[in-house]
Design a protein around this motif. Structure first.
Motif, PDB file in Angstrom:
ATOM      1  N   SER A  72       3.114   5.313   2.429  1.00 21.12           N
ATOM      2  CA  SER A  72       4.175   5.347   1.422  1.00 21.12           C
ATOM      3  C   SER A  72       5.079   6.530   1.704  1.00 21.12           C
ATOM      4  O   SER A  72       4.619   7.592   2.133  1.00 21.12           O
ATOM      5  N   MET A 126      -2.838   1.316  -3.765  1.00 26.22           N
ATOM      6  CA  MET A 126      -2.193   0.038  -4.095  1.00 26.22           C
ATOM      7  C   MET A 126      -3.265  -1.011  -4.379  1.00 26.22           C
ATOM      8  O   MET A 126      -3.349  -2.056  -3.728  1.00 26.22           O
ATOM      9  N   TRP A 127      -4.071  -0.733  -5.374  1.00 25.41           N
ATOM     10  CA  TRP A 127      -5.220  -1.565  -5.725  1.00 25.41           C
ATOM     11  C   TRP A 127      -4.816  -3.013  -5.972  1.00 25.41           C
ATOM     12  O   TRP A 127      -5.605  -3.931  -5.747  1.00 25.41           O
ATOM     13  N   ASP A 128      -3.575  -3.211  -6.427  1.00 19.45           N
ATOM     14  CA  ASP A 128      -3.152  -4.570  -6.747  1.00 19.45           C
ATOM     15  C   ASP A 128      -3.178  -5.486  -5.528  1.00 19.45           C
ATOM     16  O   ASP A 128      -3.464  -6.679  -5.649  1.00 19.45           O
ATOM     17  N   LEU A 129      -2.910  -4.930  -4.331  1.00 12.71           N
ATOM     18  CA  LEU A 129      -2.944  -5.761  -3.125  1.00 12.71           C
ATOM     19  C   LEU A 129      -4.377  -6.171  -2.777  1.00 12.71           C
ATOM     20  O   LEU A 129      -4.634  -7.299  -2.351  1.00 12.71           O
ATOM     21  N   GLY A 158      -5.974   1.595   1.980  1.00 14.92           N
ATOM     22  CA  GLY A 158      -4.745   2.135   1.443  1.00 14.92           C
ATOM     23  C   GLY A 158      -3.567   1.918   2.380  1.00 14.92           C
ATOM     24  O   GLY A 158      -3.725   1.494   3.526  1.00 14.92           O
ATOM     25  N   HIS A 218     -10.392  -2.184   2.655  1.00 18.98           N
ATOM     26  CA  HIS A 218      -9.232  -1.670   1.928  1.00 18.98           C
ATOM     27  C   HIS A 218      -9.142  -0.172   2.190  1.00 18.98           C
ATOM     28  O   HIS A 218      -9.981   0.590   1.712  1.00 18.98           O
ATOM     29  N   ASN A 248      -3.108   7.869   1.849  1.00 22.47           N
ATOM     30  CA  ASN A 248      -2.579   6.504   1.831  1.00 22.47           C
ATOM     31  C   ASN A 248      -2.717   5.963   0.413  1.00 22.47           C
ATOM     32  O   ASN A 248      -3.812   6.013  -0.165  1.00 22.47           O
ATOM     33  N   GLU A 249      -1.624   5.468  -0.140  1.00 22.80           N
ATOM     34  CA  GLU A 249      -1.651   4.958  -1.508  1.00 22.80           C
ATOM     35  C   GLU A 249      -2.637   3.794  -1.619  1.00 22.80           C
ATOM     36  O   GLU A 249      -2.580   2.851  -0.816  1.00 22.80           O
ATOM     37  N   PRO A 272       2.284  -2.007   3.168  1.00 25.21           N
ATOM     38  CA  PRO A 272       1.794  -2.920   2.129  1.00 25.21           C
ATOM     39  C   PRO A 272       2.311  -4.344   2.323  1.00 25.21           C
ATOM     40  O   PRO A 272       3.289  -4.759   1.701  1.00 25.21           O
ATOM     41  N   LYS A 299       7.652  -0.043 -13.782  1.00 20.64           N
ATOM     42  CA  LYS A 299       7.448  -1.194 -12.893  1.00 20.64           C
ATOM     43  C   LYS A 299       7.669  -2.513 -13.643  1.00 20.64           C
ATOM     44  O   LYS A 299       8.266  -3.446 -13.111  1.00 20.64           O
TER      45      LYS A 299
END
Length: 368
Positions: A172, A183-186, A169, A167, A180-181, A143, A343
């Motif tokens: 982790s 990690m939508w925020d990225l 993922g 995208h 694969n995570e 990430p 978080k």
């Protein structure tokens, strides 16, 4: 920060008339019969815009199937001639780029392992100079948004204006339901800094199992991603690579048909008026949140001064554990997810530690 990418809109180079935009095909080209037969079934669905197939497969360990190699490009060419579908494949070296373009491959993508290595990306970029071909760049394995952005910039500076991101993922250490995570925020951060950049989702590699693909695909649509790259095999049970995450063309059709497609904007003035009112409420609450955090940090500074004067350490684990336990219970009662709460608290706690550390290690006024 906004990225200054010199690119053309997706609609000007991939105007297929299909929504959502879908790249699909087997993880690996295994045999000519397998690839061509899969291509015919995918073309018959009417859902697929581009046929994909892995020709060179970078594997984690040697001895695994690493792709059929250049002969597979001839199979892709035949599949294109018989179905009319444009073709796409992954490239990881300058030689891959040269061979793929010579064989008439229409779209290239840079894989996650390659994106993680600027030397590799630059080699690919140099091979693309003077070429007018669409290129997608997958996020790096880890990430790291800067690596993803850097790879996109290198390809763009080589003169590639038909540019997009994938995208897929991120790796982790934590074992979850996903390969694969997401990690939508990225992905959201990339959309924020490069709003004109097309981003498509790779639910196959995020999920690792076909059962989760519909869920991830819907989430991608809800986040305004323009389409998908999905692995599809005529018989996934005998696939040579990534068998568990591939779907049949028929299953792919069901996934696409069952998506709830949404628009980025509405032309309904009543909707827009109501949305504006709700957004004003959000803005007011955001201001209050920031104000409360600022007030909290003022108290943190006083605590830092008190600890300094009494020679007490900054970090006190028991107090931190108490905060996590109490606030998580409170947040759960308010219908907030525990993961989100932890978080958020970690971010606030990290800034609190930084401020106290700054106070404790500041030089006295006479020494400064």
């Amino acid at each position: 920060m906004k990225l200054n990418l010199d690119i053309v809109p997706l609609s000007s180079w991939l105007a297929t008339g299909k929504e959502p935009f879908v790249i699909a095909g087997p993880c690996s080209a295994e045999t000519e019969e397998q690839l061509v037969a899969t291509a015919h079934l995918l073309a018959a669905t009417g859902k697929v815009s581009i046929l994909r197939a892995g020709i060179w497969k970078p594997r984690t360990r040697p001895g695994e199937f690493e792709g059929i190699g250049s002969i597979g490009l001839e199979w892709l060419k035949r599949a294109k001639e018989e179905t009319g579908l444009p073709t796409a494949t992954e490239v990881a070296t300058a030689k891959h780029v040269e061979e793929a373009l010579a064989a008439g491959v229409d779209v290239l993508w840079v894989g996650a392992r390659s994106t993680a290595n600027p030397f590799t990306v630059q080699e690919i970029a140099d091979a693309l100079k003077g070429v007018d071909v669409p290129v997608f760049v997958k996020n790096p394995v880890n990430p790291d948004l800067s690596l993803w952005i850097g790879a996109l910039e290198r390809i763009n500076r080589a003169g590639i204006k038909k540019l997009g991101a994938i995208h897929r993922g991120f790796s982790s250490y934590e074992k979850t339901a996903f390969r694969n995570e997401p990690m939508w925020d990225l992905a959201i951060q990339l959309k924020t800094v490069a709003p004109e950049l097309p981003i498509i989702n790779d639910p196959s590699h995020i999920c690792g199992t076909r059962e989760l693909i519909p869920y991830v695909a819907q989430k991608a649509v809800d986040l305004d991603m323009q389409g998908f790259i999905i692995e599809s095999h005529i018989d996934p049970s005998v696939a040579w690579t990534d068998a568990k995450q591939q779907v049949t063309p028929a299953a792919l059709t069901d996934i696409i048909n069952n998506l709830s497609l949404r628009k980025a904007e509405s032309n309904d003035p009543v909707f827009e008026d109501k949305l504006a009112v709700l957004r004003k409420e959000i803005d007011a609450l955001d201001d209050q949140i920031i104000k409360k955090v600022a007030d909290r940090m003022k108290i943190v500074e006083k605590i830092g001064e008190y600890k300094r004067d009494n020679k007490v350490t900054i970090l006190q684990v028991s107090r931190w554990e108490e905060i996590i336990e109490k606030r998580s219970k409170f947040a759960k009662a308010l219908n907030l997810e525990e993961d989100f709460t932890v978080k958020l608290l970690e971010l606030i706690h990290g800034e609190s530690i930084r401020k106290q550390n700054q106070i404790m290690n500041a030089k006295p006024a006479m020494e400064a």
